[in-house]
Design a protein around this motif. Structure first.
Motif, PDB file in Angstrom:
ATOM      1  N   GLN A  34       0.804  -1.217   0.000  1.00 41.60           N
ATOM      2  CA  GLN A  34       0.000   0.000   0.000  1.00 41.60           C
ATOM      3  C   GLN A  34       0.848   1.284   0.000  1.00 41.60           C
ATOM      4  N   PRO A  35       1.913   1.382   0.796  1.00 40.64           N
ATOM      5  CA  PRO A  35       2.699   2.627   0.775  1.00 40.64           C
ATOM      6  C   PRO A  35       3.401   2.878  -0.560  1.00 40.64           C
ATOM      7  N   ASP A  36       3.602   1.838  -1.360  1.00 40.50           N
ATOM      8  CA  ASP A  36       4.300   2.012  -2.629  1.00 40.50           C
ATOM      9  C   ASP A  36       3.380   2.482  -3.752  1.00 40.50           C
ATOM     10  N   LEU A  37       2.080   2.496  -3.539  1.00 41.33           N
ATOM     11  CA  LEU A  37       1.154   2.922  -4.577  1.00 41.33           C
ATOM     12  C   LEU A  37       1.220   4.432  -4.749  1.00 41.33           C
ATOM     13  N   VAL A  38       1.018   4.890  -5.950  1.00 47.42           N
ATOM     14  CA  VAL A  38       1.094   6.315  -6.266  1.00 47.42           C
ATOM     15  C   VAL A  38      -0.225   6.980  -5.901  1.00 47.42           C
ATOM     16  N   THR A  39      -0.126   8.145  -5.249  1.00 48.78           N
ATOM     17  CA  THR A  39      -1.330   8.893  -4.915  1.00 48.78           C
ATOM     18  C   THR A  39      -1.619   9.918  -6.002  1.00 48.78           C
ATOM     19  N   LYS A  40      -2.836  10.393  -6.038  1.00 51.91           N
ATOM     20  CA  LYS A  40      -3.238  11.385  -7.029  1.00 51.91           C
ATOM     21  C   LYS A  40      -2.450  12.681  -6.842  1.00 51.91           C
ATOM     22  N   ASP A  41      -2.221  13.095  -5.594  1.00 50.41           N
ATOM     23  CA  ASP A  41      -1.459  14.315  -5.327  1.00 50.41           C
ATOM     24  C   ASP A  41      -0.018  14.201  -5.831  1.00 50.41           C
ATOM     25  N   PHE A  42       0.602  13.044  -5.591  1.00 52.35           N
ATOM     26  CA  PHE A  42       1.969  12.839  -6.065  1.00 52.35           C
ATOM     27  C   PHE A  42       2.019  12.883  -7.588  1.00 52.35           C
ATOM     28  N   LEU A  43       1.079  12.228  -8.223  1.00 53.48           N
ATOM     29  CA  LEU A  43       1.042  12.206  -9.684  1.00 53.48           C
ATOM     30  C   LEU A  43       0.821  13.603 -10.245  1.00 53.48           C
ATOM     31  N   THR A  44      -0.061  14.369  -9.640  1.00 51.29           N
ATOM     32  CA  THR A  44      -0.322  15.742 -10.095  1.00 51.29           C
ATOM     33  C   THR A  44       0.932  16.596  -9.954  1.00 51.29           C
TER      34      THR A  44
END
Length: 104
Positions: A34-44
Motif C-alpha cells: 500500500q505505501p508504494d502505490l502512487v497517490t493522485k497528489d503525487f502524480l499531479t
C-alpha cells in the motif's frame, strides 16, 4: 502483502473456488504494498513539472511562424537564383556577341 503471501492466497483460492474467481479476487488486491502505490497528489505534482497545454500551444505557434518564414525564404531564394542566372546569361550573351563581332 508480500509476493509469497499473494501466491499462497491464489493457490488457496484456486483450491476452494474455480480459477476465474481466484483471478478476479487477486485482481482486486493491489500487487504492490500500500505505501508504494502512487497517490493522485503525487502524480499531479510530478506531471506539473512537464509542459502544459498552453506551453504546447505556444510551441505550436512558434513552429507555424518558422514554417511561414521558411516559405518566404524559399521564395526569396528562387528570386535570387533567377536574378543571378539572368545576370550570368546576359554576361555570356554579351561575350558571345562580342566574339561574333555583332557588338563591340
Amino acid at each position: 502483502m508480500s509476493e509469497q503471501d499473494r501466491s499462497r492466497l491464489y493457490a488457496w483460492l484456486r483450491e476452494h473456488a474455480d480459477e476465474p474467481i481466484a483471478e478476479y479476487m487477486m485482481s482486486c488486491l493491489p500487487a504492490a504494498p500500500q505505501p508504494d502505490l502512487v497517490t493522485k497528489d503525487f502524480l499531479t505534482s510530478e506531471l506539473s513539472r512537464f509542459a502544459t497545454k498552453e506551453d504546447l500551444a505556444a510551441v505550436d505557434a512558434k513552429v507555424d511562424v518558422l514554417v511561414a518564414q521558411r516559405a518566404e525564404d524559399r521564395v526569396a531564394g528562387r528570386v535570387r537564383h533567377y536574378w543571378l542566372a539572368g545576370i550570368g546569361l546576359s554576361a555570356l550573351v554579351s561575350i558571345w556577341l562580342d566574339a561574333a563581332g555583332v557588338i563591340g
